[in-house]
Design a protein around this motif. Structure first.
Motif, PDB file in Angstrom:
ATOM      1  N   ALA A  91      29.620  17.172  35.114  1.00  0.00           N
ATOM      2  CA  ALA A  91      29.219  16.677  33.800  1.00  0.00           C
ATOM      3  C   ALA A  91      28.828  17.856  32.919  1.00  0.00           C
ATOM      4  O   ALA A  91      28.226  18.822  33.394  1.00  0.00           O
ATOM      5  CB  ALA A  91      28.043  15.711  33.944  1.00  0.00           C
ATOM      6  N   TYR A  92      29.180  17.768  31.659  1.00  0.00           N
ATOM      7  CA  TYR A  92      28.991  18.898  30.763  1.00  0.00           C
ATOM      8  C   TYR A  92      27.989  18.568  29.648  1.00  0.00           C
ATOM      9  O   TYR A  92      27.928  17.446  29.145  1.00  0.00           O
ATOM     10  CB  TYR A  92      30.319  19.298  30.112  1.00  0.00           C
ATOM     11  CG  TYR A  92      31.334  19.799  31.112  1.00  0.00           C
ATOM     12  CD1 TYR A  92      31.392  21.153  31.465  1.00  0.00           C
ATOM     13  CD2 TYR A  92      32.232  18.925  31.712  1.00  0.00           C
ATOM     14  CE1 TYR A  92      32.316  21.616  32.394  1.00  0.00           C
ATOM     15  CE2 TYR A  92      33.168  19.372  32.643  1.00  0.00           C
ATOM     16  CZ  TYR A  92      33.201  20.721  32.975  1.00  0.00           C
ATOM     17  OH  TYR A  92      34.116  21.164  33.892  1.00  0.00           O
ATOM     18  N   CYS A  93      27.219  19.582  29.267  1.00  0.00           N
ATOM     19  CA  CYS A  93      26.375  19.439  28.069  1.00  0.00           C
ATOM     20  C   CYS A  93      27.251  19.782  26.863  1.00  0.00           C
ATOM     21  O   CYS A  93      28.149  20.622  26.953  1.00  0.00           O
ATOM     22  CB  CYS A  93      25.159  20.361  28.127  1.00  0.00           C
ATOM     23  SG  CYS A  93      25.532  22.118  28.316  1.00  0.00           S
ATOM     24  N   ILE A  94      27.004  19.114  25.765  1.00  0.00           N
ATOM     25  CA  ILE A  94      27.835  19.282  24.571  1.00  0.00           C
ATOM     26  C   ILE A  94      26.935  19.597  23.389  1.00  0.00           C
ATOM     27  O   ILE A  94      25.984  18.867  23.095  1.00  0.00           O
ATOM     28  CB  ILE A  94      28.658  18.009  24.285  1.00  0.00           C
ATOM     29  CG1 ILE A  94      29.624  17.733  25.448  1.00  0.00           C
ATOM     30  CG2 ILE A  94      29.430  18.142  22.972  1.00  0.00           C
ATOM     31  CD1 ILE A  94      30.325  16.392  25.366  1.00  0.00           C
ATOM     32  N   LEU A  95      27.241  20.696  22.726  1.00  0.00           N
ATOM     33  CA  LEU A  95      26.524  21.116  21.516  1.00  0.00           C
ATOM     34  C   LEU A  95      27.572  21.438  20.453  1.00  0.00           C
ATOM     35  O   LEU A  95      28.462  22.247  20.681  1.00  0.00           O
ATOM     36  CB  LEU A  95      25.667  22.351  21.793  1.00  0.00           C
ATOM     37  CG  LEU A  95      25.023  23.001  20.563  1.00  0.00           C
ATOM     38  CD1 LEU A  95      23.945  22.090  19.969  1.00  0.00           C
ATOM     39  CD2 LEU A  95      24.417  24.360  20.929  1.00  0.00           C
ATOM     40  N   ARG A  96      27.457  20.781  19.311  1.00  0.00           N
ATOM     41  CA  ARG A  96      28.399  21.032  18.222  1.00  0.00           C
ATOM     42  C   ARG A  96      27.619  21.291  16.951  1.00  0.00           C
ATOM     43  O   ARG A  96      26.579  20.659  16.704  1.00  0.00           O
ATOM     44  CB  ARG A  96      29.311  19.829  18.016  1.00  0.00           C
ATOM     45  CG  ARG A  96      30.547  20.176  17.164  1.00  0.00           C
ATOM     46  CD  ARG A  96      31.358  18.945  16.839  1.00  0.00           C
ATOM     47  NE  ARG A  96      30.677  18.118  15.860  1.00  0.00           N
ATOM     48  CZ  ARG A  96      30.606  16.815  15.915  1.00  0.00           C
ATOM     49  NH1 ARG A  96      31.129  16.168  16.934  1.00  0.00           N
ATOM     50  NH2 ARG A  96      29.980  16.116  14.978  1.00  0.00           N
ATOM     51  N   GLN A  98      26.468  28.621  22.942  1.00  0.00           N
ATOM     52  CA  GLN A  98      26.836  27.603  23.922  1.00  0.00           C
ATOM     53  C   GLN A  98      26.317  27.967  25.314  1.00  0.00           C
ATOM     54  O   GLN A  98      25.801  27.111  26.047  1.00  0.00           O
ATOM     55  CB  GLN A  98      28.358  27.432  23.953  1.00  0.00           C
ATOM     56  CG  GLN A  98      28.975  26.887  22.677  1.00  0.00           C
ATOM     57  CD  GLN A  98      28.708  25.414  22.479  1.00  0.00           C
ATOM     58  OE1 GLN A  98      28.203  24.726  23.367  1.00  0.00           O
ATOM     59  NE2 GLN A  98      29.031  24.909  21.295  1.00  0.00           N
ATOM     60  N   THR A  99      26.439  29.238  25.664  1.00  0.00           N
ATOM     61  CA  THR A  99      25.974  29.694  26.975  1.00  0.00           C
ATOM     62  C   THR A  99      24.462  29.556  27.100  1.00  0.00           C
ATOM     63  O   THR A  99      23.939  29.080  28.119  1.00  0.00           O
ATOM     64  CB  THR A  99      26.387  31.164  27.205  1.00  0.00           C
ATOM     65  OG1 THR A  99      27.822  31.260  27.157  1.00  0.00           O
ATOM     66  CG2 THR A  99      25.895  31.668  28.545  1.00  0.00           C
ATOM     67  N   LEU A 136      23.590  19.535  34.027  1.00  0.00           N
ATOM     68  CA  LEU A 136      24.775  19.613  33.173  1.00  0.00           C
ATOM     69  C   LEU A 136      25.306  21.040  33.160  1.00  0.00           C
ATOM     70  O   LEU A 136      24.548  22.007  33.192  1.00  0.00           O
ATOM     71  CB  LEU A 136      24.440  19.179  31.743  1.00  0.00           C
ATOM     72  CG  LEU A 136      24.066  17.701  31.567  1.00  0.00           C
ATOM     73  CD1 LEU A 136      23.551  17.450  30.156  1.00  0.00           C
ATOM     74  CD2 LEU A 136      25.258  16.793  31.862  1.00  0.00           C
ATOM     75  N   GLN A 137      26.629  21.145  33.088  1.00  0.00           N
ATOM     76  CA  GLN A 137      27.271  22.455  33.097  1.00  0.00           C
ATOM     77  C   GLN A 137      27.751  22.821  31.697  1.00  0.00           C
ATOM     78  O   GLN A 137      27.882  21.968  30.823  1.00  0.00           O
ATOM     79  CB  GLN A 137      28.477  22.451  34.042  1.00  0.00           C
ATOM     80  CG  GLN A 137      28.133  22.162  35.492  1.00  0.00           C
ATOM     81  CD  GLN A 137      29.367  22.221  36.378  1.00  0.00           C
ATOM     82  OE1 GLN A 137      30.371  22.828  36.005  1.00  0.00           O
ATOM     83  NE2 GLN A 137      29.291  21.584  37.536  1.00  0.00           N
ATOM     84  N   ARG A 138      28.018  24.121  31.533  1.00  0.00           N
ATOM     85  CA  ARG A 138      28.623  24.593  30.296  1.00  0.00           C
ATOM     86  C   ARG A 138      30.096  24.236  30.328  1.00  0.00           C
ATOM     87  O   ARG A 138      30.721  24.206  31.385  1.00  0.00           O
ATOM     88  CB  ARG A 138      28.469  26.107  30.182  1.00  0.00           C
ATOM     89  CG  ARG A 138      28.916  26.694  28.826  1.00  0.00           C
ATOM     90  CD  ARG A 138      29.126  28.185  28.951  1.00  0.00           C
ATOM     91  NE  ARG A 138      29.279  28.857  27.681  1.00  0.00           N
ATOM     92  CZ  ARG A 138      30.351  28.786  26.898  1.00  0.00           C
ATOM     93  NH1 ARG A 138      31.395  28.047  27.271  1.00  0.00           N
ATOM     94  NH2 ARG A 138      30.393  29.445  25.748  1.00  0.00           N
TER      95      ARG A 138
END
Length: 352
Positions: free
Chosen positions: A5-10, A157-158, A170-172
């Protein structure tokens, strides 16, 4: 084997008050939002400005007076995660994720520059929207300092994934993945053809593959393909989300334009009415001025006539006085002749 599962930042740059209002109206459901469940909208939480107008006012209040015409007025951050994570993560963990994201934004931009945070729970995947004024520590309005260049964005993002995503599992997103460079049009086309975008099937190595070591290679290739697939799905979802936001902002901008045109028309009607009222008022004032001038002239004439009459009366009174004085003088002379002064007391007529 469960999918990562990924973390999401926009982050999206807002360069006009029209785009700010359009985005905020969508955020606060002030315009139609078909993908939101109206029965769950009351679960949404807001901190800071409570509606689109308040968001604009709060942003405008923090903007420096002198700024470039093309300056980025605000940054709209969206924080979410892979849909499957929300299906399994407990509510406490989800709240911790969003809370940590807000603190991360505060540390990055300063608490005073975050004018609104809205947590949306009425859509399929919960997400957080934050409106931030990109003021630097020395008071400059500069989105470039926060979002400028691919390297800065990658570091952002990192950092977000390491500090905010990792503590909640959560992963990048896959850094440098080819999926990242796929065009929006390609993502949209892929999503339209297959909305589910089924993940690649797990390999079924043969005995020979196990003996030769090919099985391990097949497993690694599958893991890479699976990671790229997840990134592709997220990118497709993000593209759809961006498109939806764009349509919402466009609709809001058109509505705002329509209202401004209607207001302009009303202003013109009001201006025409005021001009007509002003013309009538001027005419009325001119008529009143003429009337009063005529009244003043008549009063002056009446006063002059009255003055003449008074003068005549005074002259008549003066003549009468003169005639009376003359008659009295003549009578006195006659009495003096008839009755000298020295004998008048003894011989006055009527006294014997």
């Amino acid at each position: 084997m469960s999918q990562p599962a990924y973390c999401i930042l926009r982050a999206e740059k807002l360069t006009s008050f029209g785009s700010i209002i359009g985005s905020a109206k969508h955020t606060f459901r002030e315009i139609s939002t078909p993908n939101a469940d109206a029965s769950r909208t009351h679960l949404n939480k807001t901190f800071g400005a409570q509606d689109a107008a308040a968001v604009r006012a709060a942003i405008e209040a923090r903007l420096p007076v002198k700024r470039r015409k093309d300056a980025v007025l605000a940054i709209e951050y969206l924080v979410t995660a892979s849909p499957e994570w929300f299906r399994t993560a407990p509510a406490k963990q989800q709240n911790a994720y969003f809370g940590a994201a807000v603190r991360w934004l505060e540390a990055r931009h300063g608490k005073a520059n975050i004018v609104c945070v809205n947590m949306q729970l009425d859509e399929t995947s919960p997400h957080l929207v934050a409106y931030v004024v990109p003021l630097t520590k020395d008071g400059r309005l500069s989105a470039k300092d926060f979002l400028g260049g691919r390297k800065v964005l990658s570091q952002m993002q990192t950092d977000f994934a390491e500090k905010i995503g990792k503590p909640v599992g959560l992963q990048r997103g896959v850094e440098g993945s080819k999926a990242t460079h796929t065009t929006a049009k390609q993502y949209a086309a892929a999503l339209q053809k297959n909305p589910t975008l089924a993940p690649p099937a797990a390999p079924a190595p043969t005995f020979a593959d196990r003996v030769t070591g090919r099985a391990r290679q097949m497993k690694e290739e599958h893991a890479a393909a699976q990671a790229e697939h997840v990134a592709l799905v997220e990118q497709a979802r993000n593209v759809a989300e961006v498109s939806r936001h764009a349509r919402a902002r466009q609709a809001a901008a058109l509505e705002q334009l329509r209202q401004e045109v209607e207001a302009a028309k009303q202003h013109e009607v009001d201006a025409a009415r005021l001009r007509e009222e002003n013309r009538l008022l001027k005419r009325e004032l001119q008529e009143q001025r003429t009337y009063f001038q005529r009244q003043i002239a008549d009063l002056k004439a009446a006063l002059a006539k009255a003055a003449d009459q008074v003068k005549g009366f005074l002259q008549k009174i003066g003549l009468l006085t003169s005639e009376r004085d003359r008659a009295e003088a003549e009578a006195e002379e006659l009495r003096e002749m008839l009755y000298p002064t020295e004998h008048r007391s003894h011989t006055q007529p009527g006294k014997h």
